[in-house]
Structures are given as structure tokens and as C-alpha cells.
Motif scaffolding. Structure first.
Motif, PDB file in Angstrom:
ATOM      1  N   UNK A   1       0.805  -1.228   0.000  1.00  0.00           N
ATOM      2  CA  UNK A   1       0.000   0.000   0.000  1.00  0.00           C
ATOM      3  C   UNK A   1       0.835   1.274   0.000  1.00  0.00           C
ATOM      4  N   UNK A   2       2.166   1.134  -0.074  1.00  0.00           N
ATOM      5  CA  UNK A   2       2.997   2.334  -0.013  1.00  0.00           C
ATOM      6  C   UNK A   2       3.880   2.460  -1.254  1.00  0.00           C
ATOM      7  N   UNK A   3       3.807   3.631  -1.887  1.00  0.00           N
ATOM      8  CA  UNK A   3       4.624   3.889  -3.072  1.00  0.00           C
ATOM      9  C   UNK A   3       5.714   4.879  -2.713  1.00  0.00           C
TER      10      UNK A   3
ATOM     11  N   UNK B   1       6.259  10.029  -0.544  1.00  0.00           N
ATOM     12  CA  UNK B   1       5.473   8.807  -0.415  1.00  0.00           C
ATOM     13  C   UNK B   1       4.000   9.031  -0.713  1.00  0.00           C
ATOM     14  N   UNK B   2       3.389   8.024  -1.319  1.00  0.00           N
ATOM     15  CA  UNK B   2       1.932   8.007  -1.498  1.00  0.00           C
ATOM     16  C   UNK B   2       1.463   6.693  -0.900  1.00  0.00           C
ATOM     17  N   UNK B   3       0.471   6.773  -0.044  1.00  0.00           N
ATOM     18  CA  UNK B   3      -0.028   5.526   0.533  1.00  0.00           C
ATOM     19  C   UNK B   3      -1.546   5.543   0.676  1.00  0.00           C
TER      20      UNK B   3
ATOM     21  N   UNK C   1       1.543  -0.178  -4.469  1.00  0.00           N
ATOM     22  CA  UNK C   1       2.822   0.027  -3.795  1.00  0.00           C
ATOM     23  C   UNK C   1       4.018  -0.286  -4.667  1.00  0.00           C
ATOM     24  N   UNK C   2       5.184   0.208  -4.265  1.00  0.00           N
ATOM     25  CA  UNK C   2       6.405  -0.092  -5.001  1.00  0.00           C
ATOM     26  C   UNK C   2       7.272   1.137  -5.163  1.00  0.00           C
TER      27      UNK C   2
END
Lengths: 389, 460
Positions: free
Chosen positions: A96-98, A327-329, A335-336
Motif C-alpha cells: 500500500x505504499x509507493x 510517499x503516497x499511501x 505500492x512499489x
């Protein structure tokens, strides 16, 4: 040279909300979706956040500040998170985290005030705009909601500055509900050329309208099922934000802040503490929103005026730099790793080179999160394809 | 011909004596609130004489006795690493106490002083040449800086700029302590140009680098009384190119080159215009005119302020009630207007902090933005609470109903009828017509209460 000022709000907009608005193609795009902007105040050091632990240059350029390879929370064979970031590491593992690598802009300014203005207004480095990019969106897309944006804590409006947007700044919703009741209602529609007076009356109006909604809908703390948040200000901001989202009080944009990341000296412990607060706050936020099945409707994005220089300085700290990781979450984030990690041996006068303009992040939000028509000030930029599911 | 008549009319207004409204306007812009004695004193003076009178009475500093620790930094007899937990606790407790003392001392001084214009200017310079006790971590150095700002508050900007650049608290705040020949630190060089003198766009990144070299070696001697010291072996004596000039400049040379540019005078004049006249509707031509006068006086601050106060823009009705009172102005101004002087200012310091103005602790080097940035949903609610508490009295160090008790003495002419009293009080307290409907027939205590709670009371 004019800095933007807080221009007055002409009283009509507040009144317009009480009439059924003209059907707007973009109106429902904001419904049941929350963008949470996390401002990392002061310029976060990206290099010690997402660490290039396999690059020997990292240790060479930061003899004192570099993090021990064994302590890094590795996400692949090249990069890992700062050891304090267990919470975000877990979110990353959940998918869930980019990590948005190398975010910055052309001719990046390294003055706090100027650079944050540029981020907040999505302007060019030599442009001075009158409103934030979020204000631009909402002033052109009138909604039925009482509030377009909420600032948690004693912080600036940031991307929500300027005319034409309905915002509120609150410290604590419980206190707000109680104390806002005593604000006398504005009588009628007062037209004045006095910008300060106009602004004052407009904010009073927003207070009154918001108080009603909050009093009606906000879930009491005793019935709010949340995971345990720490008492730190930032965590409490996220706790209250989760509570507001779970109460279905429809506010499209919430801004929270954490700082100060301006670590010119003795960066080690300060930065670790901040990253710890950021990380575990976000993890608790995610878990609480999942309880109310809201995680997929929330998009969290970090931003900061700039990153920091690769070389450590003589005071065990780092100075203002350029590109940084952000970060985008959220439950709808793929994610990635996105973008490219800036090379440590191809520097711009000691600063990291950017490869992702921050306006591509905004564009992604506008086009893929809100599925709206592009904004003039960002439409010439790409978006980050596939960031959102 | 019409222009000529207008010019005459305008200059004639300067000959007329000050009304209550004019007195309130002049005082609330240059001081904190209005002093009731001034209404009578200034009522016989025209604008020019009134302004000169204010300068005359503000010549001296009039302060509360300094805290007993003023001369001495809080000492440690061993480094932190070697302190026990309880020794550390003791140290930090004393440090916090001193910080509280410092803030309470200044607010008390602002409250009781007979030189309020000087204190207002000191606060202005504190917001211009910013430093914060949070970063500097030394109340005695912050106090020393405060004294410096006060000394030159109505003096000479050239001298003030030179002295503040060598001020220990400032050196620590903007990291010049770390500025060494081998590893220059650009922070002071950047901020002195961006925020203190020229403003953005009037220098290049290279100028910043070169200026940083010139400031290298300007340090604070931590081992000997925290005094300024020029450490030669850390100074870059080499040739520098700065703002088009070349030479082996040191910090003083850099400052002189900056002062030589008229832009510096313009930048400061613009700040004064926004502080004293209007912060959103700027008259560039008038600023140019006053900036020239300021520059030609070799940066005499009194001359600048006089130029501002004698400007027709200052007295223009369209510029009345357009500025938001800062938290300190709201709190200290309200109390001074009613001649209330609480002994203990702890509650007042706390209230100002909650309204986003924590004195000695501006949020960042740009200082408090002021204007409408003081107003958001939080602060408007709290401002409402603060004025309500003042009206009730009995909190924040006041006696119950003190404001009402003192209000009688505001009317020096007790032969005013009901309507005249209403009008007098309205002009005494408010820059604009109140928004709420207030009846002339109410008791004076209710009228005062309504005036103070009206939104326009937040403006000056």
C-alpha cells in the motif's frame, strides 16, 4: 515583488452554498474520498529516509550520518528504509505504499519560504500565484459540502491558501464543537471593501457552518474504535482525521504537518525521532481506517519544500538540497518504487538531480484520484501511470 | 485647479487638531491600544505636533527591572554527557523558568511602559531580525538581543544591521557559528539578504556564497561569556565578488555594500508601510518617495517612521481599520486602553502563545506573517474567549469587572450626555462602525462589552 497575500473572500460564496448549486460535472468526484496531505516541514532528508545502502558513495559522503547497513529496513537489494520507519515498512510490505523517488522541479529554489510557496501553488520558480493548487481546484468546482479542506493543528493553509475555498483550521474537534457555539452568527450579507474585515467575517461564517456539521455527525471518542495512537501532536492529528473520516463528514482534503526536518546540525537523533513519529502514526492511521473500511477511500501524500544535500556538513547535519523521495499511501495505491533514485555521483553542485516533477504527483491526484478535468497549472506535466488502482 | 485645491485641503487637515478617532488611530498603530491620557493631550495638537510629541516622550526606554539572572548565562559545571539524570532535570527546569521569566518580563514592560512606541518598534524589529529562544537555548542571550533591538529601535538602521550581525543570539540562530573557511555555512548570508535587507530577486546564489565567505569566523566565544569573537584562522581572507564589487571583503564590508543599494531602503520602507498603513493595498509611489528620504538620511529610523506617519496614506480613511491586531496588540492594547496593569502576566503570555504569537519564539526566520494570517477558525474562537474574559475580569490577573470600573475614568469630560458618551467610547475603541446593532440606551458596561466583542474590535 509581491508575495501572495491572504485576499478577502467576497461574502457571496458562503451564501451560494445554501442554494442548490448548478450541476457541476466535477461535483461528485470528491464524494467519499479523502486526500490527506502530510507536510514535512523544513525539508526532509530523502537520502537517510530511503537509503541507498548498497552504494559505497553513501558511506563515503556521509561518514558520520550514514546508517549502518545492517540496521536498514531493506526493501530490495539496493534500497531500504531508515530503521525508525518500521510502520511505513509494514505498509510497504502490504503493497500500500509507493516510494516516489527523485521528486523536485526545474531550477529548484532552496529558500524555505519560496520553495514551499512553489510547491503549494504549483507555480513556476519565477511565478507568484495568488492561490494554492487545491484552492484552484475547489474555487473552480463548487461543491455542496460546507468544507472543502481542513487543516489539523496550528498550521498554515498551505496548498489551500487564497480565495474561493472553504476551509477550517482546528486543533481538536471536541473543543471546536464546544467553543465554536459561542461565536455570534453573522447578520446578513455584509459587503465591504475592507479586505481584513471581509476575511474575518468569512472565517466566522465557516466556523458557524462547520460547528453544526461536526456537532451533528462526529463520532464520540468513546464509541470510536481506533488503534492506540501516541499522544504526540502528529499522531493526534491523524487520530482526529481518522475520526472525522469515519464519521462520514465529507471533507475532501485534510492537511497535517510534522516538523521540523530542517536538520542543519545534529541530524541523527532528531531525524530518527521524526521518522518514527511519521511512520507509526501512518500505520495506526491505516489500521484505524481499515476498521471502518475507509482505507481504500483515503490517499495520503507527503511533500516538503526540498530535500537535503548529500554531503554532511561540519555540524553533523545537512543543508538545504533539491530532490527528495516522497510517499503516497492508501488502500488504492499500487505500492512499489516509482521514478529513479537520483545518482550520488552525478550531482548538481552537491544537490540531487530530480527526475519526477512534483506536479506529476498533483496531476495523478487530479486525473486518477478525483478523475477530473486537468488543472491549467499542471496539465502540461505527465502523471505517474499506474500509481492508483 | 482642482488638484491645487485638494492639495491645500489636504495640507489644511494637518493643521486641525486631533479628534478622538485620529488619536486612537495614531496610537493603536504606533503603540498598543490607546492611552486615555493621550486623548486629552493630543486633542490640542495638530497631526505634525502630535507625532513629534510622541517621538519626544519615547526617547527613553522605560522597562521593568531585569530578571535577576540577566547578566549570567545558565552555567553547567560539566558537559551534558557527564550529568546525572537529576542534574539534567535541574538544569532544564531552571532553563525553562528563565524562558518564562523572559516572556513575562517583556509583556509586563509593554503593559506598563511610558514609552510604548519604543516597545512596539522593538517588537517590530524582533519580528524582522528574528531569533528564537527555542533554537538559541539561552534566555540571557535573547535578552541581550532584545536590549540591542530596543536601543536602536528608533535609531539608525545601518548601525542596527551591523550590530545584529555580530549579536551572539543571531550568530547562533542563523548558524554562523558553523561558518568556517573550509566549510562555509550560507545560512546567515542568505537570510540577511533575503529577509533583512534587499529582499528576494536582488542578489544571486553566487552572492550568497561569496557573502558567506566574508562572514566566516564571526563566532560566539562559548567559553568566555558568550561574547562575539572574530576567529582569524577560520576566516576566509581571500578575494570575493559581491553584488558587482570585488575585494577582500569581511562581513562589515558586505553589509556596507548592501546598504549602499537603494533597494535596501525600499525593502525596509515597504515593510514599514505594510506594518503601519496597509498590508494589502500598497502605494508603490509613496513607498518610493519615503524610501528616498530614508536612504538620504543614511537610514535614520525616526525619519522613516515620521515619513510614514506624515504620509497622507496614513491618515486616509480607506486605510483605517484595515489591519488585524496582532495577539500582543489585542491583549496588551486592550489592557492599556483601560489602564489595567495586572501584576502577573503569566496568563497573558500564555494567551498570546495560544493565539500564535509566542514572543521570543517566532515560528521561523521569516517571523510572524501578521495580517489575516493571525485569523483562522481556531484563533477567532480564542480571540472571542480572550476578550470575553477581559470583560468579566477576574482571570488573567485582573479583578472582577475591572474593565467596567476603569471605564469611567476614560471620560475626562463628565458633562457628556448619553449619546455623546456612546460616540466617544465608539471612537475610543473602534476603528470602524460596529457590525452588531448596539443600542445607545444600554448601560455603558453593556455598550463597552458589545464594542469589544464586535468583529471590528479585532482590527485597527
Amino acid at each position: 515583488m509581491l508575495r501572495r497575500d491572504f485576499l478577502s473572500y467576497v461574502a457571496t460564496s458562503g451564501i451560494a452554498l445554501s442554494f442548490p448549486s448548478i450541476v457541476n460535472a466535477n461535483q461528485d468526484k470528491f464524494k467519499n474520498k479523502t486526500l490527506v496531505l502530510v507536510e514535512l516541514k523544513g525539508g526532509n532528508d530523502g537520502v537517510n529516509t530511503l537509503i541507498p545502502y548498497a552504494d559505497p558513495l553513501y558511506y563515503k559522503l556521509r561518514p558520520k550520518l550514514s546508517i549502518n547497513k545492517d540496521k536498514v529496513l531493506k526493501i530490495n537489494d539496493k534500497f531500504g528504509f531508515h530503521p525508525s520507519m518500521k510502520g511505513m515498512y509494514d505498509i510497504f510490505k502490504d503493497g500500500d505504499l509507493a516510494c516516489l523517488q527523485g521528486v523536485g522541479y526545474e531550477n529548484q529554489n532552496r529558500s524555505h519560504f519560496r520553495s514551499i510557496e512553489i510547491w503549494e501553488s504549483a507555480s513556476n520558480p519565477n511565478e507568484y500565484l495568488d492561490d494554492g493548487w487545491i484552492t484552484d481546484i475547489f474555487s473552480k468546482n463548487k461543491q455542496n459540502n460546507v468544507l472543502d479542506g481542513l487543516v489539523m493543528g496550528k498550521n498554515t493553509l498551505g496548498p489551500m491558501f487564497g480565495q474561493g475555498i472553504n476551509t477550517i483550521t482546528i486543533d481538536n474537534p471536541n473543543k471546536f464543537i464546544k467553543s465554536a457555539k459561542h461565536i455570534k452568527k453573522n447578520r446578513g450579507n455584509i459587503k465591504t471593501k475592507n479586505k481584513a474585515l471581509s476575511f474575518l467575517l468569512h472565517v466566522k461564517d465557516e466556523i458557524e457552518k462547520s460547528q453544526k456539521i461536526f456537532a451533528q455527525k462526529l463520532i464520540s471518542e468513546s464509541s470510536f474504535k481506533s488503534t492506540e495512537f501516541t499522544k504526540a501532536k502528529f499522531s493526534q492529528s491523524l487520530y482526529q482525521s481518522a475520526r472525522i473520516i469515519a464519521s462520514n463528514i465529507d471533507i475532501p482534503v485534510i492537511k497535517v504537518s510534522l516538523g521540523s526536518f530542517d536538520t542543519h546540525s545534529n541530524q541523527g537523533r532528531t531525524h530518527a525521532n521524526l521518522l518514527q513519529e511519521l511512520s507509526q502514526g501512518l500505520l495506526k492511521f491505516k489500521k484505524t481506517l481499515q476498521i471502518y473500511d475507509k482505507w481504500k477511500d483515503v490517499l495520503v501524500v507527503t511533500y516538503s519544500e526540498f530535500g537535503r544535500r548529500v554531503y554532511e556538513n561540519a555540524s553533523n547535519g545537512t543543508d538545504h538540497g533539491k530532490a527528495s523521495v516522497h510517499f503516497a499511501l492508501g488502500g488504492s495505491v499500487r505500492g512499489g518504487l516509482y521514478g529513479k533514485y537520483p545518482s550520488l555521483d552525478n550531482l548538481d553542485n552537491g544537490n540531487l538531480l530530480y527526475n519526477l516533477d512534483f506536479k506529476t504527483i498533483y496531476n495523478t491526484i487530479i486525473l486518477d484520484w478525483w478523475k477530473m478535468t486537468p488543472l491549467a497549472r499542471t496539465k502540461n506535466f505527465d502523471k505517474i501511470a499506474k500509481l492508483l488502482i | 485647479m482642482l488638484k491645487f485645491i485638494c492639495l491645500i485641503a489636504l495640507s489644511l487637515t494637518f493643521l486641525f487638531a486631533l479628534s478622538v478617532d485620529d488619536t486612537r488611530h495614531l496610537m493603536s498603530r504606533t503603540s498598543f491600544g490607546i492611552d486615555k491620557n493621550m486623548v486629552k493631550i493630543l486633542s490640542s495638537k495638530n497631526k505634525k505636533d502630535a507625532i513629534n510629541f510622541l517621538f519626544k516622550i519615547n526617547q527613553n526606554e522605560d522597562l521593568q527591572p531585569l530578571p535577576n539572572w540577566a547578566e549570567n548565562s545558565l552555567k553547567r559545571d560539566k558537559p551534558f554527557k557527564m550529568m546525572t539524570a537529576s542534574e539534567k532535570k535541574k538544569y532544564f527546569r531552571e532553563l525553562r523558568k528563565r524562558i518564562v521569566d523572559l516572556k513575562e518580563w517583556w509583556v509586563k514592560s509593554m503593559l506598563d511602559t511610558n514609552s510604548p512606541m519604543r516597545e512596539k518598534l522593538t517588537l517590530f524589529w524582533h519580528n524582522h531580525f528574528t531569533s528564537s529562544v527555542k533554537k538559541v537555548k539561552s534566555p540571557s542571550l535573547m535578552l541581550e538581543q532584545n536590549q540591542l533591538l530596543r536601543k536602536y529601535s528608533l535609531g539608525n538602521f545601518r548601525i542596527l544591521l551591523h550590530k545584529i550581525s555580530k549579536n551572539p543570539a543571531m550568530i547562533l540562530y542563523l548558524d554562523n557559528q558553523s561558518n568556517k573557511k573550509r566549510k562555509p555555512n550560507e545560512n546567515y548570508a542568505r537570510e540577511v539578504m533575503e529577509l533583512f535587507t534587499l529582499g528576494e530577486g536582488h542578489y544571486s546564489e553566487t552572492d550568497i556564497k561569496e557573502a558567506a565567505r566574508a562572514f566566516s569566523g564571526w563566532r560566539v566565544n562559548r567559553k568566555k561569556g558568550n561574547k562575539f569573537v572574530f576567529v582569524k584562522k577560520l576566516h576566509d581572507f581571500g578575494k570575493k565578488e559581491f553584488l558587482g564589487e570585488t575585494g577582500n571583503f569581511d562581513g562589515d564590508d558586505i553589509l556596507d555594500i548592501i546598504l549602499e543599494k537603494k533597494q535596501t531602503a525600499r525593502f525596509i520602507t515597504t515593510k514599514f508601510y505594510k506594518e503601519f498603513i496597509n498590508d494589502s493595498d500598497i502605494n508603490e509611489l509613496e513607498i518610493d518617495r519615503i524610501a528616498d528620504i530614508f536612504y538620504n538620511s543614511d537610514y535614520d529610523i525616526k525619519t522613516l517612521l515620521k515619513g510614514i506617519l506624515l504620509s497622507k496614506d496614513f491618515w486616509d480613511t480607506k486605510n483605517r481599520g484595515v489591519l488585524v491586531k496582532s495577539p500582543i496588540e489585542l491583549i496588551v492594547g486592550t489592557l492599556r486602553s483601560f489602564d489595567i496593569h495586572p501584576k502577573n502576566t503569566k496568563g497573558l503570555v500564555r494567551a498570546s502563545k495560544n493565539l500564535k504569537q509566542d514572543i521570543f519564539n517566532p515560528p521561523n526566520v521569516k517571523g510572524w506573517d501578521g495580517g489575516t494570517s493571525w485569523l483562522d477558525s481556531n484563533s477567532i474562537i480564542f480571540r472571542n474567549q480572550v476578550v470575553s474574559r477581559f470583560v468579566r475580569g477576574k482571570e488573567m490577573g485582573m479583578d472582577k469587572n475591572m474593565m467596567m470600573k476603569k471605564s469611567n475614568s476614560i471620560f475626562e469630560d463628565n458633562n457628556l450626555n448619553r449619546n455623546e458618551r456612546f460616540k466617544f467610547m465608539q471612537h475610543y475603541l473602534l476603528a470602524l462602525t460596529p457590525i452588531s446593532k448596539i443600542s445607545h440606551n444600554d448601560k455603558m458596561r453593556k455598550i463597552i462589552s458589545e464594542f469589544i466583542k464586535d468583529p471590528v474590535y479585532q482590527l485597527k
